[in-house]
Scaffold this motif. Structure first.
Motif, PDB file in Angstrom:
ATOM      1  N   ILE A   1      43.652  48.424  41.902  1.00 49.15           N
ATOM      2  CA  ILE A   1      42.851  47.593  41.011  1.00 49.15           C
ATOM      3  C   ILE A   1      43.755  47.093  39.890  1.00 49.15           C
ATOM      4  CG2 ILE A   1      40.914  47.547  39.398  1.00 49.15           C
ATOM      5  CD1 ILE A   1      39.541  49.638  41.082  1.00 49.15           C
ATOM      6  N   VAL A   2      43.710  45.801  39.649  1.00 46.25           N
ATOM      7  CA  VAL A   2      44.575  45.226  38.618  1.00 46.25           C
ATOM      8  C   VAL A   2      43.778  44.664  37.446  1.00 46.25           C
ATOM      9  CG1 VAL A   2      46.461  44.722  40.206  1.00 46.25           C
ATOM     10  CG2 VAL A   2      44.642  43.041  39.883  1.00 46.25           C
ATOM     11  N   GLY A   3      42.443  44.685  37.523  1.00 43.91           N
ATOM     12  CA  GLY A   3      41.679  44.177  36.388  1.00 43.91           C
ATOM     13  C   GLY A   3      40.216  43.989  36.731  1.00 43.91           C
TER      14      GLY A   3
ATOM     15  N   ARG B   1      39.389  49.669  48.707  1.00 46.79           N
ATOM     16  CA  ARG B   1      40.822  49.932  48.875  1.00 46.79           C
ATOM     17  C   ARG B   1      41.134  50.443  50.271  1.00 46.79           C
ATOM     18  NH1 ARG B   1      42.749  53.879  44.444  1.00 46.79           N
ATOM     19  NH2 ARG B   1      44.724  53.499  45.540  1.00 46.79           N
ATOM     20  N   ALA B   2      40.334  51.369  50.777  1.00 48.25           N
ATOM     21  CA  ALA B   2      40.578  51.918  52.119  1.00 48.25           C
ATOM     22  C   ALA B   2      40.419  50.850  53.191  1.00 48.25           C
ATOM     23  CB  ALA B   2      39.638  53.091  52.379  1.00 48.25           C
ATOM     24  N   ILE B   3      39.388  50.017  53.070  1.00 47.73           N
ATOM     25  CA  ILE B   3      39.156  48.957  54.061  1.00 47.73           C
ATOM     26  C   ILE B   3      40.303  47.940  54.022  1.00 47.73           C
ATOM     27  CG2 ILE B   3      37.658  47.028  54.649  1.00 47.73           C
ATOM     28  CD1 ILE B   3      35.292  48.708  53.710  1.00 47.73           C
TER      29      ILE B   3
ATOM     30  N   GLY C   1      37.484  41.262  36.267  1.00 43.37           N
ATOM     31  CA  GLY C   1      37.296  39.867  35.935  1.00 43.37           C
ATOM     32  C   GLY C   1      35.892  39.560  35.484  1.00 43.37           C
ATOM     33  N   ASP C   2      35.637  38.263  35.254  1.00 45.18           N
ATOM     34  CA  ASP C   2      34.311  37.835  34.797  1.00 45.18           C
ATOM     35  C   ASP C   2      33.237  38.101  35.844  1.00 45.18           C
ATOM     36  OD1 ASP C   2      35.466  36.984  32.475  1.00 45.18           O
ATOM     37  OD2 ASP C   2      35.675  34.896  33.127  1.00 45.18           O
ATOM     38  N   SER C   3      33.600  37.897  37.127  1.00 43.82           N
ATOM     39  CA  SER C   3      32.588  38.052  38.171  1.00 43.82           C
ATOM     40  C   SER C   3      33.056  38.937  39.316  1.00 43.82           C
ATOM     41  CB  SER C   3      32.211  36.676  38.737  1.00 43.82           C
ATOM     42  OG  SER C   3      33.363  35.996  39.222  1.00 43.82           O
ATOM     43  N   SER C   4      34.230  39.585  39.200  1.00 38.87           N
ATOM     44  CA  SER C   4      34.738  40.386  40.313  1.00 38.87           C
ATOM     45  C   SER C   4      35.674  41.463  39.802  1.00 38.87           C
ATOM     46  CB  SER C   4      35.485  39.503  41.316  1.00 38.87           C
ATOM     47  OG  SER C   4      36.666  38.969  40.723  1.00 38.87           O
ATOM     48  N   VAL C   5      35.826  42.492  40.637  1.00 33.57           N
ATOM     49  CA  VAL C   5      36.869  43.495  40.425  1.00 33.57           C
ATOM     50  C   VAL C   5      38.105  43.000  41.158  1.00 33.57           C
ATOM     51  CG1 VAL C   5      37.539  45.903  40.725  1.00 33.57           C
ATOM     52  CG2 VAL C   5      35.137  45.316  40.285  1.00 33.57           C
ATOM     53  N   ASP C   6      39.231  42.855  40.465  1.00 36.84           N
ATOM     54  CA  ASP C   6      40.438  42.246  41.023  1.00 36.84           C
ATOM     55  C   ASP C   6      41.362  43.318  41.599  1.00 36.84           C
ATOM     56  OD1 ASP C   6      39.517  39.746  40.176  1.00 36.84           O
ATOM     57  OD2 ASP C   6      40.435  40.021  38.186  1.00 36.84           O
ATOM     58  N   TYR C   7      41.912  43.023  42.783  1.00 36.59           N
ATOM     59  CA  TYR C   7      42.785  43.957  43.493  1.00 36.59           C
ATOM     60  C   TYR C   7      44.095  43.258  43.855  1.00 36.59           C
ATOM     61  CZ  TYR C   7      38.461  46.630  44.301  1.00 36.59           C
ATOM     62  OH  TYR C   7      37.285  47.327  44.154  1.00 36.59           O
ATOM     63  N   ILE C   8      45.119  44.078  44.097  1.00 42.75           N
ATOM     64  CA  ILE C   8      46.379  43.619  44.689  1.00 42.75           C
ATOM     65  C   ILE C   8      46.648  44.463  45.929  1.00 42.75           C
ATOM     66  CG2 ILE C   8      47.774  45.114  43.183  1.00 42.75           C
ATOM     67  CD1 ILE C   8      50.023  43.043  43.384  1.00 42.75           C
ATOM     68  N   LEU C   9      46.975  43.798  47.036  1.00 51.89           N
ATOM     69  CA  LEU C   9      47.298  44.476  48.296  1.00 51.89           C
ATOM     70  C   LEU C   9      48.761  44.224  48.598  1.00 51.89           C
ATOM     71  CD1 LEU C   9      46.486  46.020  50.867  1.00 51.89           C
ATOM     72  CD2 LEU C   9      45.836  43.803  51.875  1.00 51.89           C
ATOM     73  N   ARG C  10      49.525  45.298  48.763  1.00 51.10           N
ATOM     74  CA  ARG C  10      50.965  45.201  49.010  1.00 51.10           C
ATOM     75  C   ARG C  10      51.288  45.776  50.382  1.00 51.10           C
ATOM     76  NH1 ARG C  10      53.205  47.053  42.993  1.00 51.10           N
ATOM     77  NH2 ARG C  10      53.024  44.965  42.054  1.00 51.10           N
ATOM     78  N   PHE C  11      52.095  45.029  51.133  1.00 52.03           N
ATOM     79  CA  PHE C  11      52.502  45.485  52.470  1.00 52.03           C
ATOM     80  C   PHE C  11      53.936  45.002  52.738  1.00 52.03           C
ATOM     81  CE2 PHE C  11      50.255  41.479  52.703  1.00 52.03           C
ATOM     82  CZ  PHE C  11      51.078  40.676  53.486  1.00 52.03           C
TER      83      PHE C  11
ATOM     84  N   PRO D   1      34.813  50.608  44.785  1.00 52.10           N
ATOM     85  CA  PRO D   1      36.241  50.278  44.817  1.00 52.10           C
ATOM     86  C   PRO D   1      37.054  51.212  45.709  1.00 52.10           C
ATOM     87  CG  PRO D   1      35.641  51.214  42.692  1.00 52.10           C
ATOM     88  CD  PRO D   1      34.362  50.966  43.416  1.00 52.10           C
ATOM     89  N   HIS D   2      36.643  52.483  45.819  1.00 55.23           N
ATOM     90  CA  HIS D   2      37.374  53.392  46.715  1.00 55.23           C
ATOM     91  C   HIS D   2      37.250  52.933  48.165  1.00 55.23           C
ATOM     92  CE1 HIS D   2      37.917  56.223  43.389  1.00 55.23           C
ATOM     93  NE2 HIS D   2      36.625  56.030  43.083  1.00 55.23           N
TER      94      HIS D   2
END
Length: 438
Positions: free
Chosen positions: A372-374, A349-351, A376-386, A345-346
């Protein structure tokens, strides 16, 4: 003027007309009429030649201002009149030298009338509206013709005699005509002044866009209202009764046009509090676009697909409106994605942050962030803000560009984007429970 006076005026006019027609039958007057007709025939022939040559010359013109082209077109259309006036004046000057002045009197009168018609044509070109220009042209032609042949006074008396009287109130055709002319002139003056005022106000960068619109609207209403009432007062209308009548009408309209009045008041409030101004990007319900114009009754909102929504001003006051550029142009956008649990995950996030910064519309001065926002069942969920500063350029397209940059970056670095998978097993018949086979 009572019916007897009108009858006397008509009889006097008929007698004068009969005397005039009798005078035309004199020998020298008939000669002058023949000369004028011959001059007209010659003007028609020469005018056609000049029109043909002028039309060919005008086709080669380019880069000329519109007002010059409009006047050249007016000259082309009235070349026959211009040539006729020139011929009449030439014949008149020659006859002044060769014979008695009285034997060229009719030619002089017609030369003055035709010359006045030509001058009226050029003066009417100042009016840009075609219908109004035609009305002005014909009105001035009739006026100058009556003035030059000496029939203006009798025409004025005749129109003044056509009147309606109710007690002390008297309304004549002449008063109505004067009211129309004076009001039209005042309205034209108000239009010119309001247009110049609007140009000067829009050039002033020290005034906010909403205040510019408000100043222009107030100036237009004030000028046109003043033109209307001054026009009525100038021809002698009593405005006291009109004020009482307008008050009664206003009460009726207040009940019948509540929505219209509400939109008008809402428009003034919007302009005063500067909550929405031309150029702002807003969202109202399912409508997203930028303010094109602010009218007295509605605001024009143009969307990215070219549709123009006319939103009542009351809706902008009573409903929740998202103004993306109220105090500044900075807009933050969020996109969501997920990666496989096997990916660091680190590193993800950088990529993601680096990929977002490669998009041209994404601001570098306000760094993008990824969290990271959660799980999930099959994935690590992210939010990207710009952040962006040009919402008028669209939001969906910049989100799509960032998603595409993420796809390329993840593919290059071996980051996988999982998706739900289901395994379906088909059992043999002997493996089915006995109760299902029964």
């Amino acid at each position: 003027m009572d019916p007897v006076q009108i009858s006397d005026l008509v009889n006097d006019t008929g007698g004068d007309l009969a005397s005039f027609m009798t005078g035309l039958l004199r020998r020298w007057n008939l000669y002058q009429i023949g000369i004028m007709v011959a001059a007209l025939i010659g003007a028609i022939g020469l005018g056609k030649v000049f029109v043909f040559r002028m039309r060919g010359w005008m086709r080669n013109l380019s880069g000329r201002p519109k007002w010059q082209l409009r006047y050249l077109l007016a000259v082309q259309k009235r070349l026959v009149l211009i040539v006729w006036a020139v011929i009449l004046w030439a014949v008149f000057l020659v006859m002044q030298e060769l014979t008695w002045p009285s034997r060229s009197y009719l030619i002089e009168v017609l030369a003055r009338v035709v010359t006045a018609w030509v001058l009226v044509e050029f003066a009417a070109q100042v009016v840009k509206n075609r219908l109004l220009r035609r009305m002005v042209r014909w009105g001035l032609w009739i006026y100058v013709t009556l003035y030059l042949i000496g029939g203006l006074g009798r025409t004025t008396d005749f129109l003044d005699g056509l009147a309606i009287e109710f007690g002390a109130f008297r309304l004549s055709s002449l008063a109505i005509l004067k009211a129309l002319i004076v009001t039209a002139l005042l309205f034209t003056f108000a239009r010119v002044v309001s247009a110049q005022t609007a140009v000067q106000v829009r050039k002033n960068e020290d005034i906010s866009p909403s205040m510019r619109v408000l100043i222009v609207k107030v100036a237009q209403v004030s000028l046109y209202g003043a033109a209307f009432f001054i026009g009525l007062k100038a021809v002698g209308f009593d405005l006291t009764g009109l004020a009482v009548l307008s008050g009664a009408i206003g009460v009726g309209l207040g009940f019948g046009l509540q929505k219209v009045v509400s939109n008008l008041v809402s428009g003034i409030i919007i302009l005063l509090d500067k909550s929405i101004k031309p150029g702002d990007v807003i969202s109202l319900g399912e409508t997203f676009g930028w303010i094109n114009t602010l009218g007295a009754r509605y605001a024009s909102v143009v969307t990215r697909d070219g549709k123009e929504y006319l939103i009542p001003n009351e809706d902008l006051i009573t409903n929740q409106v998202v103004n993306w550029s109220h105090t500044n142009d900075f807009v933050r956008l969020d996109i969501f994605f997920g990666t496989a649990y096997a990916d660091d995950p680190h590193k993800v996030r950088a990529i993601a942050i680096e990929a977002a910064n490669t998009v041209g519309r994404v601001l570098a001065t306000r760094p993008a962030v990824c969290h990271i926002v959660g799980f999930g069942d099959s994935s690590v969920d992210y939010i990207l803000r710009f952040w962006i500063t040009d919402p008028t350029g669209g939001l969906t397209n910049v989100r799509g560009d960032v998603y595409l940059a993420l796809w390329d970056a993840f593919k290059e670095n071996g980051i996988s984007i999982p998706f739900p998978q289901r395994e379906v097993r088909v059992l043999d018949g002997d493996e089915l429970p006995a109760r299902i086979l029964d």
